[in-house]
Design a protein around this motif. Sequence first.
Motif, PDB file in Angstrom:
ATOM      1  N   GLY A  27      58.808  40.525  36.541  1.00 36.40           N
ATOM      2  CA  GLY A  27      57.954  40.784  37.694  1.00 36.40           C
ATOM      3  C   GLY A  27      58.018  39.617  38.659  1.00 36.40           C
ATOM      4  N   GLN A  28      57.167  39.663  39.690  1.00 32.27           N
ATOM      5  CA  GLN A  28      57.256  38.636  40.737  1.00 32.27           C
ATOM      6  C   GLN A  28      55.904  38.002  41.039  1.00 32.27           C
ATOM      7  OE1 GLN A  28      59.088  40.841  43.975  1.00 32.27           O
ATOM      8  NE2 GLN A  28      60.250  41.936  42.440  1.00 32.27           N
ATOM      9  N   SER A  29      55.051  37.910  40.040  1.00 35.98           N
ATOM     10  CA  SER A  29      53.730  37.334  40.265  1.00 35.98           C
ATOM     11  C   SER A  29      53.826  35.867  40.660  1.00 35.98           C
ATOM     12  CB  SER A  29      52.894  37.469  38.988  1.00 35.98           C
ATOM     13  OG  SER A  29      51.613  36.926  39.230  1.00 35.98           O
ATOM     14  N   GLN A  30      52.823  35.442  41.440  1.00 35.26           N
ATOM     15  CA  GLN A  30      52.810  34.017  41.817  1.00 35.26           C
ATOM     16  C   GLN A  30      51.562  33.313  41.314  1.00 35.26           C
ATOM     17  OE1 GLN A  30      53.578  34.234  46.021  1.00 35.26           O
ATOM     18  NE2 GLN A  30      55.529  35.225  45.566  1.00 35.26           N
ATOM     19  N   VAL A  31      50.708  34.081  40.621  1.00 36.47           N
ATOM     20  CA  VAL A  31      49.457  33.496  40.131  1.00 36.47           C
ATOM     21  C   VAL A  31      49.131  34.000  38.730  1.00 36.47           C
ATOM     22  CG1 VAL A  31      47.021  33.120  40.673  1.00 36.47           C
ATOM     23  CG2 VAL A  31      48.578  33.887  42.463  1.00 36.47           C
ATOM     24  N   VAL A  32      48.775  33.058  37.873  1.00 36.55           N
ATOM     25  CA  VAL A  32      48.285  33.434  36.539  1.00 36.55           C
ATOM     26  C   VAL A  32      46.878  32.864  36.383  1.00 36.55           C
ATOM     27  CG1 VAL A  32      48.609  33.192  34.038  1.00 36.55           C
ATOM     28  CG2 VAL A  32      50.606  33.370  35.534  1.00 36.55           C
ATOM     29  N   LEU A  33      45.950  33.721  35.971  1.00 36.22           N
ATOM     30  CA  LEU A  33      44.567  33.269  35.758  1.00 36.22           C
ATOM     31  C   LEU A  33      44.273  33.333  34.265  1.00 36.22           C
ATOM     32  CD1 LEU A  33      42.862  35.288  38.653  1.00 36.22           C
ATOM     33  CD2 LEU A  33      43.798  32.970  38.704  1.00 36.22           C
ATOM     34  N   LYS A  34      43.582  32.288  33.767  1.00 37.66           N
ATOM     35  CA  LYS A  34      43.310  32.249  32.320  1.00 37.66           C
ATOM     36  C   LYS A  34      41.812  32.128  32.048  1.00 37.66           C
ATOM     37  CE  LYS A  34      46.800  30.271  29.907  1.00 37.66           C
ATOM     38  NZ  LYS A  34      47.570  29.143  29.401  1.00 37.66           N
ATOM     39  N   PRO A  35      41.096  33.246  32.157  1.00 41.65           N
ATOM     40  CA  PRO A  35      39.648  33.195  31.899  1.00 41.65           C
ATOM     41  C   PRO A  35      39.364  32.924  30.430  1.00 41.65           C
ATOM     42  CG  PRO A  35      40.389  35.456  32.109  1.00 41.65           C
ATOM     43  CD  PRO A  35      41.580  34.594  32.424  1.00 41.65           C
TER      44      PRO A  35
END
Length: 416
Positions: free
Chosen positions: A78-86
């Motif tokens: 994929g091409q995501s530019q953000v990863v969030l780790k709650p």
Amino acid sequence: MTVMGAGESAKYSCARLNDICEVVLDLDEKYNIERKKFGVVTPTDINYFKSVLSEDRVLTDESEVMPFNIDWIKNCRGQSQVVLKPKTVEEVSQILTHCNAKKLAVCPQGGNTGLVGGSVPVFDEIVLSLALMNKIISLDEISGSLVCEAGCILENLEQHAKEHNLIMPLDLGAKGTCHIGGVNNFEDILKLYRSAKLSLGEILSAFEMADAAAIDACVSSLKLTNPISSYPFYVLIETHGSNETHDSEKLGGFLEQEMASGLILDGTVSSDPNKIHAMWTLRESISTAVLLDGYVFKYDVSLPLKDYYKLVPKLKQRLGPTARRVCGYGHIGDGNIHINVSIPAYDKRTLEMLEPFIYEEVAKLDGSISAEHGIGFRKPHYIHYSKDATSLQLMKDIKQLMDPNGILNPYKVLPD
Ligand SMILES: O=C(O)CC[C@@H](O)C(=O)O
Ligand SMILES: [Zn+2]
């Protein structure tokens, strides 16, 4: 006792695959699909996420984000530019409220061990990694109910249950007595399965099969040892009851009977944890071993047992020398077969020879196009082979109710 599970084999295979697999195709390029009209993440959104999570749990650096974009079999990127780790449900809730208001698409991700492209983004969806939501909330020793957060991994749950003298019902690791045998043709496997159910009854905990091409991948590519001679088919039978002596006596009696009947030609049996571990490693490494052939088309279908193995020879014939390997293995007890077709490198013509052919054949045999791996990104357009229009509409209605803007894992499961 620990047996190599999906997570472990993933770690192992990635190390090996990095050497051989330079090309991962972006999902839109490979499947020619268009981005839906979702919002685009802006610096204001990033600042908001940083205010909800601590700064170190908002990843935007390309090298840090990349592993979350690629699935472990390196089939999809994929091409995501953000990863969030709650870390908490409240944090998840704040993130999703914001994303919903801004129509920002989100790809929730657990262990990223999926096999149908469901766990990675397709375009620039925000990856919501559940890796840090790994707390066990409670374990009721009387009812046996365990409540845990969504990112817990099975091995940790297993360990926790074990400390309370319990086992996970999904436990892939609790082994009692185990047998690996060589059986001549598929009909014999079915006869053996019937007989095992009759003779072993409630203590039969696993009945797995693999064909010669599958085991050969483990032996030739991973250098694992096959404890018996070469046969066209192999079965792994495991018993797990409450009385170890009784269980192994029962399994021993069954094996003696079936070796005399000729259904089992050769075999080895053990209650020794290390030997059992080795037997399961052989079976559970097939998935990884085949990946070392080059590019693998993986199919996970369920079929009536009488037709369980029918597609493997059919595909071999259809593909001829195009395929490096066509193999079948899986969980007879569940009616699930994994058909893996390997070729030296990804090639669209082979994909077109396989799909929709394989799904048409499954539908003709009254099977299901997805057994245990799910529909993910790769199968929505084929779901109609297994689900009728009414079921699909119901699924769409439920999705619409819970996710009216369709921001959660778009392009997956349901066809447009
Ligand atoms: O890679 C596969 O096709 C199957 C993986 C897994 O479900 C297994 O049973 O080994
Ligand atoms: Zn499986």
